[in-house]
Every structure is written in C-alpha cells, then in structure tokens.
Design a protein around this motif. Structure first.
Motif, PDB file in Angstrom:
ATOM      1  N   SER A 245       0.615  -0.724  -0.113  1.00 26.07           N
ATOM      2  CA  SER A 245      -0.009   0.114  -0.139  1.00 26.07           C
ATOM      3  C   SER A 245       0.703   0.840   0.485  1.00 26.07           C
ATOM      4  CB  SER A 245      -1.454   0.134   1.864  1.00 26.07           C
ATOM      5  OG  SER A 245      -1.411   1.188   1.340  1.00 26.07           O
ATOM      6  N   LYS A 246       2.214   1.316   1.046  1.00 23.98           N
ATOM      7  CA  LYS A 246       2.457   2.837   0.698  1.00 23.98           C
ATOM      8  C   LYS A 246       3.606   2.160  -1.030  1.00 23.98           C
ATOM      9  CE  LYS A 246       3.607   2.337   6.120  1.00 23.98           C
ATOM     10  NZ  LYS A 246       4.740   2.469   7.142  1.00 23.98           N
ATOM     11  N   MET A 247       3.551   1.636  -0.571  1.00 23.53           N
ATOM     12  CA  MET A 247       4.702   1.633  -2.275  1.00 23.53           C
ATOM     13  C   MET A 247       3.698   1.852  -3.565  1.00 23.53           C
ATOM     14  SD  MET A 247       7.191  -2.199  -2.118  1.00 23.53           S
ATOM     15  CE  MET A 247       8.262  -1.680  -3.831  1.00 23.53           C
ATOM     16  N   GLN A 248       2.563   1.822  -3.030  1.00 27.04           N
ATOM     17  CA  GLN A 248       1.768   2.459  -4.468  1.00 27.04           C
ATOM     18  C   GLN A 248       0.997   3.659  -3.809  1.00 27.04           C
ATOM     19  OE1 GLN A 248       0.107   0.394  -6.816  1.00 27.04           O
ATOM     20  NE2 GLN A 248      -0.583   2.549  -7.700  1.00 27.04           N
ATOM     21  N   GLU A 249       0.794   4.461  -2.821  1.00 32.18           N
ATOM     22  CA  GLU A 249       1.319   5.259  -2.933  1.00 32.18           C
ATOM     23  C   GLU A 249       2.883   6.107  -3.182  1.00 32.18           C
ATOM     24  OE1 GLU A 249       1.021   6.160   1.850  1.00 32.18           O
ATOM     25  OE2 GLU A 249      -1.570   5.252   1.384  1.00 32.18           O
ATOM     26  N   THR A 250       4.005   5.512  -2.929  1.00 32.50           N
ATOM     27  CA  THR A 250       5.408   6.626  -3.322  1.00 32.50           C
ATOM     28  C   THR A 250       5.964   6.194  -4.839  1.00 32.50           C
ATOM     29  OG1 THR A 250       5.593   6.293  -1.202  1.00 32.50           O
ATOM     30  CG2 THR A 250       6.988   6.125  -2.679  1.00 32.50           C
ATOM     31  N   PHE A 251       4.825   4.818  -5.384  1.00 28.10           N
ATOM     32  CA  PHE A 251       5.989   4.428  -6.695  1.00 28.10           C
ATOM     33  C   PHE A 251       5.067   4.251  -7.663  1.00 28.10           C
ATOM     34  CE2 PHE A 251       9.024   3.082  -3.129  1.00 28.10           C
ATOM     35  CZ  PHE A 251      10.372   4.184  -4.181  1.00 28.10           C
ATOM     36  N   GLY A 252       3.278   3.993  -7.093  1.00 31.01           N
ATOM     37  CA  GLY A 252       3.039   3.916  -8.191  1.00 31.01           C
ATOM     38  C   GLY A 252       2.425   5.144  -9.343  1.00 31.01           C
ATOM     39  N   ASN A 253       2.488   5.898  -8.792  1.00 32.58           N
ATOM     40  CA  ASN A 253       2.397   7.490 -10.283  1.00 32.58           C
ATOM     41  C   ASN A 253       4.048   7.980 -10.354  1.00 32.58           C
ATOM     42  OD1 ASN A 253       0.036   7.076 -10.408  1.00 32.58           O
ATOM     43  ND2 ASN A 253      -0.255   8.252  -8.641  1.00 32.58           N
ATOM     44  N   ILE A 254       4.918   6.942  -9.978  1.00 28.35           N
ATOM     45  CA  ILE A 254       6.239   7.442 -10.827  1.00 28.35           C
ATOM     46  C   ILE A 254       6.962   7.400 -11.740  1.00 28.35           C
ATOM     47  CG2 ILE A 254       7.732   4.984 -10.673  1.00 28.35           C
ATOM     48  CD1 ILE A 254       9.532   7.313  -9.063  1.00 28.35           C
ATOM     49  N   LYS A 255       6.440   7.120 -12.510  1.00 30.37           N
ATOM     50  CA  LYS A 255       6.527   6.702 -13.946  1.00 30.37           C
ATOM     51  C   LYS A 255       6.098   7.966 -14.524  1.00 30.37           C
ATOM     52  CE  LYS A 255       5.989   4.373 -19.127  1.00 30.37           C
ATOM     53  NZ  LYS A 255       5.838   3.259 -19.802  1.00 30.37           N
ATOM     54  N   TYR A 256       4.605   8.608 -14.357  1.00 30.16           N
ATOM     55  CA  TYR A 256       3.795   9.428 -15.185  1.00 30.16           C
ATOM     56  C   TYR A 256       4.616  10.774 -14.311  1.00 30.16           C
ATOM     57  CZ  TYR A 256       0.491  12.738 -14.890  1.00 30.16           C
ATOM     58  OH  TYR A 256      -1.219  14.093 -15.543  1.00 30.16           O
ATOM     59  N   ASN A 257       4.890  10.872 -12.936  1.00 30.80           N
ATOM     60  CA  ASN A 257       5.763  12.181 -12.427  1.00 30.80           C
ATOM     61  C   ASN A 257       6.755  12.555 -13.250  1.00 30.80           C
ATOM     62  OD1 ASN A 257       3.736  12.645 -10.715  1.00 30.80           O
ATOM     63  ND2 ASN A 257       4.329  11.157  -9.143  1.00 30.80           N
ATOM     64  N   LEU A 258       6.812  11.449 -13.452  1.00 28.47           N
ATOM     65  CA  LEU A 258       9.267  11.606 -13.807  1.00 28.47           C
ATOM     66  C   LEU A 258       8.814  11.856 -15.200  1.00 28.47           C
ATOM     67  CD1 LEU A 258      11.428   8.944 -12.491  1.00 28.47           C
ATOM     68  CD2 LEU A 258      10.865  10.901 -12.214  1.00 28.47           C
ATOM     69  N   SER A 259       7.546  11.855 -15.920  1.00 24.40           N
ATOM     70  CA  SER A 259       7.210  12.222 -17.601  1.00 24.40           C
ATOM     71  C   SER A 259       7.179  13.298 -17.686  1.00 24.40           C
ATOM     72  CB  SER A 259       6.552  11.025 -17.812  1.00 24.40           C
ATOM     73  OG  SER A 259       5.309  11.189 -17.601  1.00 24.40           O
ATOM     74  N   THR A 260       6.935  13.929 -16.809  1.00 24.83           N
ATOM     75  CA  THR A 260       6.998  15.409 -17.141  1.00 24.83           C
ATOM     76  C   THR A 260       8.071  15.972 -17.272  1.00 24.83           C
ATOM     77  OG1 THR A 260       7.199  16.302 -14.685  1.00 24.83           O
ATOM     78  CG2 THR A 260       4.922  15.441 -15.572  1.00 24.83           C
ATOM     79  N   PHE A 261       9.144  15.350 -16.051  1.00 26.76           N
ATOM     80  CA  PHE A 261      10.651  16.235 -17.299  1.00 26.76           C
ATOM     81  C   PHE A 261      10.806  15.028 -18.398  1.00 26.76           C
ATOM     82  CE2 PHE A 261       9.889  16.902 -12.743  1.00 26.76           C
ATOM     83  CZ  PHE A 261      10.002  17.222 -12.031  1.00 26.76           C
ATOM     84  N   ILE A 262      10.980  14.390 -18.449  1.00 25.09           N
ATOM     85  CA  ILE A 262      11.513  13.933 -19.420  1.00 25.09           C
ATOM     86  C   ILE A 262      10.092  12.884 -20.048  1.00 25.09           C
ATOM     87  CG2 ILE A 262      13.336  11.549 -20.294  1.00 25.09           C
ATOM     88  CD1 ILE A 262      15.374  12.567 -18.406  1.00 25.09           C
ATOM     89  N   PRO A 263      10.029  13.548 -21.489  1.00 23.95           N
ATOM     90  CA  PRO A 263       9.057  12.568 -22.550  1.00 23.95           C
ATOM     91  C   PRO A 263       8.947  10.984 -22.294  1.00 23.95           C
ATOM     92  CG  PRO A 263       9.846  14.547 -23.928  1.00 23.95           C
ATOM     93  CD  PRO A 263      10.822  14.560 -22.195  1.00 23.95           C
ATOM     94  N   GLN A 264       7.775  10.472 -22.859  1.00 24.92           N
ATOM     95  CA  GLN A 264       8.000   8.926 -22.528  1.00 24.92           C
ATOM     96  C   GLN A 264       8.182   8.626 -24.237  1.00 24.92           C
ATOM     97  OE1 GLN A 264       4.195   7.555 -22.344  1.00 24.92           O
ATOM     98  NE2 GLN A 264       4.231   8.515 -20.375  1.00 24.92           N
ATOM     99  N   GLY A 265       9.258   6.989 -23.481  1.00 22.29           N
ATOM    100  CA  GLY A 265       9.974   6.682 -24.794  1.00 22.29           C
ATOM    101  C   GLY A 265      11.798   7.264 -24.863  1.00 22.29           C
ATOM    102  N   CYS A 266      11.807   7.949 -23.801  1.00 23.88           N
ATOM    103  CA  CYS A 266      13.472   7.730 -24.180  1.00 23.88           C
ATOM    104  C   CYS A 266      13.470   7.181 -23.127  1.00 23.88           C
ATOM    105  CB  CYS A 266      13.588   9.120 -23.377  1.00 23.88           C
ATOM    106  SG  CYS A 266      12.888  10.712 -23.682  1.00 23.88           S
ATOM    107  N   VAL A 267      13.094   6.067 -21.959  1.00 26.18           N
ATOM    108  CA  VAL A 267      13.604   5.223 -21.448  1.00 26.18           C
ATOM    109  C   VAL A 267      12.579   4.354 -21.223  1.00 26.18           C
ATOM    110  CG1 VAL A 267      14.601   4.232 -19.188  1.00 26.18           C
ATOM    111  CG2 VAL A 267      15.375   6.806 -19.839  1.00 26.18           C
ATOM    112  N   ALA A 268      13.051   2.960 -21.400  1.00 28.18           N
ATOM    113  CA  ALA A 268      12.155   1.762 -22.376  1.00 28.18           C
ATOM    114  C   ALA A 268      12.011   0.586 -20.887  1.00 28.18           C
ATOM    115  CB  ALA A 268      11.827   1.514 -23.420  1.00 28.18           C
TER     116      ALA A 268
END
Length: 613
Positions: A245-268
């Motif tokens: 549950s804690k990991m979901q809160e911490t990491f669940g949206n990490i990809k979405y949040n980081l994609s605001t800095f680097i566009p999707q597709g840069c790291v697969a």
C-alpha cells in the motif's frame, strides 16, 4: 507443475526411496538369516549323525546305520536327502560300504580333500535348495578315532552331505516383504495427505506472493495478500499488504510524474522502478549538463558541449552539426567529425533543401528509398534531427550509420538527444540575446557598421594574431569632404543619408575578412586583412569612385554629389602597432585634405611631424 505438486512429488520420491531401501535391507537380512539358520541346522544334524554313527560303531551296529540315516531324513521334512561318504582310507580299511556311500559329486570330493564344510544354494522359480557337506575329521578325544581307524589325527574319515528345502523360508520372506511394502505405501499416503492438508495454505500464500511480485514488476502494487493460516504467516501477509500500500502511494505514479521532466520513450523498461532509476539518472546527467552550460560564455561553447555529449555519452562518432538562420535560410557548419560532407554544398545557401529543416521532423533513411534528395549518402544509412532554438535559429544534426541496426539504435537515442537540445535551448537563446546586445553596443545604429568601441576591443586580438601568424593590415581612413556644409545647408537628415550611403559603399567594396568601422561623425576606418599595396590602393579607388558617382536629391528638383578623401597606412611596414598605423593613416588623410581634398594619399614618413608616438 506448481510448487505444491513439486514438493509432494519430492516427498513421495524420498519416501519411496526409503521404503525400497528398507525392503531391500530386510530382504537381504532375511535371506542371510534363512541360510544361516539352515546351515546351523545342517551342522547340528551332521553332529547328530556323527555321534549316531560313532555309537553304531562302538556297539557293533554299523550294519544298521542306513536305518538310522533314513529315520533322520523321514522325521525332518526340510531334509530332502542325506547321505554319507567314506574317505579312501576308510574304504581301504573297511571296504566300500553301502552303494549310497560312494562319491556323488565334486562337492563330496572337495570336502574329503579339504576337510572343510562346503555349502551351495540352488535357486529355481519353484524352490530353493541348500546343500551342505560337513567333513568327519579324526580326533583323539572321546571317542578316539585312531583306535579303530588306520589314519592320522586330523585326517578326513568321511563326509555327511544334506540337502535342505528352504523354499518355505523364501515364501515367508516374500510375504513379510509384501507386508512391509504395504505398510510403507500406507504410511506414504498418510504422510502425503497430512502434508497436503497442512502445506496447501502456505502454498496458496506463496502463490499469492508470487502474483503480487509479478504485478509489482509492472508497477502495480495494488495486490492484496490473503491467507487462512494463523500466526506468523498471517502476520507476514498483513505486513506485505501494508508495504504494498505504501509502495503504491510512493511509486504507483512515479513514471507519470517523471515523464513531466523527460518525455515518454526516452527510457524503456518493463520494470517501472528500473525505468524510474534510468529516468532519474537521465535527469541527473541533463541537470549537470545544464548547470555546466549556464556558465559558458557564448553559444559556440554550448554547441561544443553538445558535441562532446554526442561523442562521449551517446558514443556517436560520425556526424555533422549545423546552425540554420531561419530568416535567411542559410546553414552554417558548426562541427563535422569527417572531412567529407553528408549533404550537398548548395544546401548551405538554401536550408529548405534539407528535408529535416523544411519539415521540422526527423529524417530516417530506412523509412523510404532516397528519402532526402540533398544527402550524399544515398546508398548509406543516416538519421537527421532538426531542433528549433527560436524564431531566428535552428540546429540540424546529421548522423551517419553503418547499417539498419545502427539506425535503430540512433533512433532509440533520439529522444534523449533532444532532451539535451531542450536543456540547452534557453541557454543558447540567452547567449544569442547577449551576443545581440553586445553587438548592438559595438555597432553604429545608423550605418550598422562597427563603432570605435568595437575597434578598441578588437585591436588587442588583431595584434596578438598578427604577431603570431605574421599577418598584415592596411588601414584606410576616410572622411567626407565639406560634410559640415551639408548639415548646415540641407539639414542633418540629408547629412545622415550621405553617411548611410557611404557605409553601404564600404560594405560592398570590402571582403568578409576585412573590417569597416564608423570612426566618428563622417569619418570611417577600414582594416584590410593581408592586402597587397596594389590591392589596398584598388579598394580605396573603388570606394572613392563609387561614392563620387552617387547623386543626392536636396529638394526642389536639385541634386548634389559628394567626394571623400582617403589616407592609407600599412602595418607593420609603416608602424610597429595598429594604433600607430591608424594614426599614420589619419596623418595621410589630413595630408589629402590639406592638399585639395577628393584624393587618396598613402602615408610617407616625412608626413608625420609630431613627437614620437
């Protein structure tokens, strides 16, 4: 096969192996015990026979011995046959005896010769026979055999041979083994049942953990762990639910949040945590890059940083880096890793011929045959990446590849390369603006020529470069004749027009390597780089004639023409410094004005009357 079935299978194999080992051990021991028991019985029977025969001999009843032997055979069902054999010494002394007392086989002969017991087993499908032959050895104890027999002590007097049927023992052993086998199989079934009953809940928990971990690899931490087992297992399940549950809160949206800095597709990556790690590493590298270029002095240095990143971070070695003026559509080569250009030279004069610049989209050679008509590498592989800096400038990166696989690798790196361009964009814009502001401060606003301030900054570079490379400069000092009269008579507007037209003449009359400067008022200065005396004079004459040919409208249908005076001095033939050369050119100009104006005068040493400069 599931983990539970693997466990049950392994336990079954182990129990079966234990059962087989037990049965084999029991079988061997039972066989050994049966044979040992029959052998002991045979030895005891032989002793009885020996004692009986001795008694018959003492009582002179030897003729009755067969009856005695038959009684022993008949009264013991396991004794299949029994016979005695005389040794050659006894036969010699007492005769051959009964017909049954002769040697029957090699075993009897071996026992008579060796004086040792010999036993053999004959096994068949229906029966098992134990043959035992026991020697009768002469002794001196009671009874003393030497009193009746002409033999030496220890010699073999004869042998007693018996055959025992121990088939019943084998059958009893088989029944025992089957019972043991049945008991073991029953035990295995019970163990497996109990194991399945008690292990199944743990296996379900284990399967639930596997499923949760599999989902976690995909970035899904919403899995819930359930178990019917009490105690530590339930406590572990509850802890896992809290952790996920804690990991979901911490990491669940990490990809979405980081994609605001680097566009999707840069790291697969299929692993979001690994992808997050890669994105953070990419962000760190870009942050370091941006912090570095923010302190660079001009856009050329920033371009060099980008080129270094292409070579060392992305391991790209064959490429060309261009800057494009979006207004004039002129393209300038900033860097090329090879001497051979990838594009035709005429593209530099018309950047619209570059497909990447014109379409502002990536050009990948594998997408279509002969995709970019301006590229020389029609039979090769390449990727061209455009990037707009602002309304004035763009950059285009041309990357050569060896094969389709390398094109795919470059195409995969393109988003990351654009991230570096994006990070550099505001810094390049800032350096362009700074350069414009500085250029504005160093240029004359009316004519667009460099001003005297620029000359003061430029002189130091000129001197160090000229001394290092043995270069020469010719200085032309120009002045409009009777310019004050124009302002006084026709106004400053016409005076400004005269200045502007003279500046245009200067721009058209000199080379790119030369420099035209508005020195002050109506006075101009030209620095001709590595010009011959004849070449410098030709330039001066061209300027002189071109300006004299201009006609200026002064109003009311009237026109006027103007002339200029020019003074020429050379560095280092006339002076040992640029400033002194400028002074001497001004002296030559003064000479031209004092001797009638509208002329070109070259400096002579006798013109300078002042003190040492």
């Amino acid at each position: 096969m599931g983990t539970k079935f693997k466990l049950l299978f392994i336990v079954t194999i182990m129990l079966l192996a234990l059962a087989i080992a037990t049965i084999v051990n029991v079988s061997l021991n039972f066989r050994e015990y049966s044979i040992k028991g029959a052998t002991e019985k045979a030895t005891m029977t032989a002793a009885i026979v020996k004692d009986g025969l001795t008694a018959h001999m003492v009582n002179d009843m030897m003729d009755k011995r067969q009856y005695f032997l038959d009684q022993i055979s008949n009264n013991h069902s396991e004794v299949k046959s029994l016979w005695i054999v005389r040794s050659p010494q006894v036969t010699k002394q007492y005769g051959a005896g009964f017909q049954s007392e002769t040697l029957r086989d090699d075993i009897d002969k071996e026992v008579l010769q060796s004086g040792k017991i010999v036993q053999t087993i004959q096994e068949g499908t229906d029966s098992i026979i134990l043959r035992v032959s026991v020697p009768y050895v002469a002794t001196t104890s009671q009874p003393n055999c030497l009193q009746c027999h002409n033999v030496q002590r220890g010699e073999t007097l004869g042998a007693i041979s018996m055959e025992f049927d121990i088939t019943n023992m084998r059958n009893a052993g088989m029944v025992t083994i089957l019972k043991i086998l049945a008991i073991n199989l029953g035990f295995i079934v019970i163990v497996l049942f109990l194991l399945n009953h008690y292990v199944s809940p743990y296996m379900k928990l284990f399967s639930s953990m596997q499923e949760g971990i599999t989902k976690a690899y995909s970035g899904d931490f919403t899995h819930k762990f359930f178990t019917n087992v009490k105690g530590d297992a339930r406590h572990i399940a509850e802890q896992l639910n809290t952790l996920f549950s804690k990991m979901q809160e911490t990491f669940g949206n990490i990809k979405y949040n980081l994609s605001t800095f680097i566009p999707q597709g840069c790291v697969a990556s299929k692993d979001p945590l690994q992808e997050a790690k890669s994105i953070i590493g990419e962000l760190s590298d870009i942050y370091k890059f941006k912090k570095t270029i923010e302190l660079d002095i001009d856009k050329e240095t920033v371009y060099k940083r980008i080129i270094d990143a292409l070579e060392y971070k992305f391991d790209i070695h064959e490429f060309a880096f261009y800057q494009v003026n979006q207004s004039s559509h002129e393209r300038k080569l900033i860097y090329s890793s090879t001497d051979k250009a990838m594009c035709s030279d005429h593209v530099n004069h018309n950047a619209n011929l570059c497909r990447a610049f014109r379409t502002q989209s990536d050009v990948i050679s594998t997408e279509y045959i002969d995709l970019c008509q301006a590229c020389h590498k029609q039979d090769g592989f390449y990727v061209c990446i455009p990037f707009s800096i602002n309304d004035e400038y763009s950059i285009v990166l041309n990357i050569a590849a060896k094969n389709e696989s390398e094109v795919s690798q470059i195409n995969a790196m393109t988003p990351s390369i654009k991230n570096y361009f994006e990070a550099a964009k505001p810094v390049i814009e800032s350096r362009i603006l700074t350069a414009k502001l500085r250029d504005t401060s160093l240029r004359d606003g009316m004519t667009g020529l460099y001003n005297r301030r620029f000359l003061e900054e430029f002189i130091d570079q000129v001197i160090s470069q000229a001394n290092r490379k043995d270069e020469t400069y010719t200085v032309l000092m120009l002045d409009v004749d009777f310019f004050k009269m124009v302002n006084d008579t026709y106004g400053h507007d016409l005076g400004d027009k005269v200045i502007v037209e003279l500046a245009n003449v200067l721009k058209k009359s000199i080379r790119e390597a030369d420099l035209a400067i508005r020195y002050g008022g109506e006075e101009f200065l030209i620095l001709l780089h590595n010009a011959t005396s004849e070449g410098a004079l030709n330039v001066a004459q061209k300027i002189h004639q071109s300006f004299a040919a201009l006609t200026f409208e002064v109003g009311m249908g009237e026109t006027m023409k103007k002339t200029i005076s020019i003074g020429i001095a050379k560095y280092p033939s006339d002076a040992d410094s640029i400033w002194k050369t400028i002074k001497f050119a001004d002296t030559a100009l003064y000479e031209a004005k004092n001797t009638g104006r509208n002329k070109i005068v070259e400096f002579q040493a006798d013109m300078f009357k002042g003190e040492d400069f």
